[in-house]
Design an enzyme around this catalytic site. Structure first.
Site, short mmCIF file in Angstrom:
data_model
loop_
_atom_site.label_atom_id
_atom_site.label_comp_id
_atom_site.label_asym_id
_atom_site.label_seq_id
_atom_site.Cartn_x
_atom_site.Cartn_y
_atom_site.Cartn_z
N GLU A 220 85.56 -26.47 -29.75
CA GLU A 220 86.69 -27.09 -28.86
C GLU A 220 86.96 -26.42 -27.46
OE1 GLU A 220 90.24 -27.96 -31.12
OE2 GLU A 220 89.54 -29.31 -32.97
N HIS B 203 92.55 -32.64 -29.87
CA HIS B 203 93.73 -32.04 -31.12
C HIS B 203 95.15 -32.61 -30.85
CE1 HIS B 203 93.46 -28.28 -34.11
NE2 HIS B 203 93.81 -29.07 -34.68
P1 NAI Z 1 97.53 -30.12 -47.70
O1 NAI Z 1 97.36 -29.19 -47.27
O2 NAI Z 1 98.78 -30.44 -47.96
O3 NAI Z 1 96.88 -31.50 -47.96
C1 NAI Z 1 95.06 -30.57 -47.75
C2 NAI Z 1 94.74 -32.01 -49.30
O4 NAI Z 1 93.44 -32.32 -49.31
C3 NAI Z 1 95.24 -31.16 -50.40
O5 NAI Z 1 95.51 -32.18 -51.44
C4 NAI Z 1 94.31 -31.21 -50.61
O6 NAI Z 1 93.91 -30.63 -52.71
C5 NAI Z 1 92.75 -31.78 -50.17
N1 NAI Z 1 91.73 -31.43 -50.63
C6 NAI Z 1 90.87 -29.96 -50.44
N2 NAI Z 1 89.62 -29.64 -50.44
C7 NAI Z 1 89.84 -31.31 -51.30
C8 NAI Z 1 87.96 -31.37 -50.85
N3 NAI Z 1 86.80 -30.87 -50.90
N4 NAI Z 1 88.05 -32.92 -51.15
C9 NAI Z 1 89.21 -33.52 -51.36
N5 NAI Z 1 90.32 -33.30 -51.33
C10 NAI Z 1 90.54 -31.86 -51.25
O7 NAI Z 1 97.34 -30.22 -45.79
P2 NAI Z 1 97.66 -30.98 -44.46
O8 NAI Z 1 99.10 -30.77 -44.49
O9 NAI Z 1 98.08 -32.22 -45.25
O10 NAI Z 1 96.52 -31.13 -43.32
C11 NAI Z 1 95.27 -31.31 -44.02
C12 NAI Z 1 94.97 -31.31 -42.74
O11 NAI Z 1 95.37 -31.25 -41.20
C13 NAI Z 1 93.70 -29.76 -42.48
O12 NAI Z 1 93.24 -29.60 -42.11
C14 NAI Z 1 95.00 -29.03 -41.69
O13 NAI Z 1 94.51 -27.67 -40.59
C15 NAI Z 1 95.02 -30.90 -40.10
N6 NAI Z 1 95.89 -30.84 -39.37
C16 NAI Z 1 95.74 -31.08 -37.96
C17 NAI Z 1 96.02 -31.04 -37.28
C18 NAI Z 1 95.96 -31.31 -35.83
O14 NAI Z 1 96.63 -31.74 -34.66
N7 NAI Z 1 95.02 -32.68 -36.18
C19 NAI Z 1 97.68 -30.98 -37.48
C20 NAI Z 1 98.41 -30.65 -38.74
C21 NAI Z 1 97.11 -30.62 -39.76
#
Ligand code: NAI
Length: 410
Positions: free
Chosen positions: A268, A291
């Site tokens: 990015e 993003h």
């Molecule tokens: P979280 O930690 O609450 O949820 C992530 C989930 O993914 C968990 O339930 C975990 O068990 C699961 N997981 C982990 N590895 C996995 C795999 N190999 N296969 C299937 N499931 C798997 O995280 P949250 O807060 O929901 O965030 C998710 C993503 O969103 C993160 O990558 C974060 O960096 C991204 N994000 C992006 C933003 C943006 O501006 N686009 C803003 C906020 C978060």
């Protein structure tokens, strides 16, 4: 070094236009010495501003590396008013007994709303029709346009964001399938898929909400994309390296997928002045966003409050819950007793040496909390002792070899 001070003596430096909600929360808690800067400061100005700060608040542009930390004399804690903490040398902070806090979940709802909006726009073929109108076209047709009602949304990663997306999607009448590596409680009528392939084969729209881990790197590659339903859509607002962009571009070019929405990319631009390069730029049916999944005014407001409250709790009470580089301790209030914080290198025998200090002085310990993580140990002791006695105890604790830092809380 003076370690015990009333709130009004604690200097807090907030950089990069951190939301007013943080200042309000700090002021309301009695922290009146808040210095706020609208922008990230050039290095020499930064060094001068943080030299006598007890608490530093920053976002992603300020590099609080070992050199910058070396310019601080009184640092107690750091607040990253954002999600990422790469801009801080976490190891160095930890070596100095400085916990670092962030706000990982304040923008959950913002991401979820964007994803739902994108699912609707993709299903209605809005991205390509919008692009056509901008060029003077008039692609008026119902062809390929569908309601989201009764369609299947496949959520990969059913965590904070994934579950929110699921709840909102159900409110629109979508069927929700999810896949997670952990067993998750299904909200509403959402159902777990048997595995990732099962989800890919059944979903009309696939949305990714996994963290960046070695397992999720390239998790949606050519093989997985080939197993998606013909004409399905892909949304990625998680991390840039979860999707193989070239494989996605190939599927779009061959019209195996009907569209995509991508907010995060393997590479990015570092600033607004840098050009954004991506193999996806050529496609009218791909929604590209820089993003901004979590970038809303509400999220900024929430982040201000969330990180400020973590800093206040640490400063007032010693709690380090959700610190990213530090042993986590969630402490009760310490009304009627003095609280001593002892941060030390995690070497054998430390606790008995700490306890000796109290038994020698005949002081009764009302409460003791110990947490260790990696090379660092954190002990919190509540004692019934006068301020003078407590300060004397703190000095004795500070003299124990292996001590990183001590503090007495009022
Ligand atoms: P979280 O930690 O609450 O949820 C992530 C989930 O993914 C968990 O339930 C975990 O068990 C699961 N997981 C982990 N590895 C996995 C795999 N190999 N296969 C299937 N499931 C798997 O995280 P949250 O807060 O929901 O965030 C998710 C993503 O969103 C993160 O990558 C974060 O960096 C991204 N994000 C992006 C933003 C943006 O501006 N686009 C803003 C906020 C978060």
């Amino acid at each position: 070094m003076k370690t015990s001070f009333p709130r009004k003596d604690i200097k807090i430096v907030l950089l990069e236009g951190i939301h007013q909600s943080a200042v309000d929360a700090l002021n309301a808690a009695g922290y009146s010495q808040v210095e706020r800067y609208e922008k990230a400061l050039p290095r020499p100005d930064l060094f001068a501003a943080i030299a006598d700060a007890h608490i530093i608040g920053l976002r992603s542009r300020t590099q609080l590396d070992a050199e910058a930390i070396g310019h601080t004399r009184r640092l107690l804690a750091v607040g990253c008013f954002c999600i990422g903490t790469n801009q801080v040398d976490l190891h160095q902070a930890r070596e100095l007994g400085v916990p670092v806090f962030n706000a990982p979940y304040s923008n959950t709802r913002s991401v979820a709303e964007l994803v739902i909006a994108e699912a609707i726009l993709l299903m209605r073929r809005v991205p390509e029709r919008n692009a056509s109108c901008h060029r003077g076209g008039w692609a008026k047709s119902a062809e390929g346009s569908y309601e989201v009602r009764s369609k299947t949304l496949g959520i990969v990663g059913y965590g904070h964001i994934g579950t929110q997306v699921g709840v909102l999607a159900e409110a629109l009448g979508m069927h929700v399938l999810y896949h997670d590596i952990e067993a998750k409680l299904a909200l509403g009528n959402a159902a777990p898929a048997h595995n990732l392939d099962d989800l890919l084969a059944r979903a009309d729209v696939v949305t990714l909400h996994v963290p960046a881990t070695p397992e999720t790197k390239g998790m949606l590659g050519a093989g997985e994309i080939a197993r998606m339903r013909p004409g399905a859509m892909l949304i990625n607002a998680s991390r840039g390296n979860v999707v193989d962009i070239e494989a996605l571009a190939a599927a779009l070019r061959e019209r195996r997928l009907a569209g995509a929405a991508v907010d995060v990319f393997p590479a990015e631009p570092k600033s607004r002045d840098e050009e954004f390069h991506s193999a996806l730029r050529e496609f009218d049916n791909v929604l590209l966003t820089p993003h901004v999944g979590g970038s809303t005014q509400e999220a900024q407001f929430n982040i201000g409050g969330e990180v400020a409250s973590k800093l206040i709790r640490y400063s007032d009470n010693g709690s380090t819950l959700s610190a990213v580089n530090f042993p986590e301790v969630n402490l009760p209030e310490h009304v009627g007793s003095s609280r001593l914080l002892h941060i030390h290198h995690n070497v054998p025998g430390m606790l008995s040496r700490i306890n000796e200090v109290f038994s020698q002085d005949g002081i009764n310990i009302n409460g003791q909390h110990l947490q260790t993580e990696g090379g660092l140990g954190y002990v919190v002791l509540d004692v019934s002792a006068s301020e003078q006695q407590s300060e004397h105890l703190r000095e004795q604790l500070a003299a124990i070899p292996g001590t990183v830092r001590t503090r007495l809380l009022y």
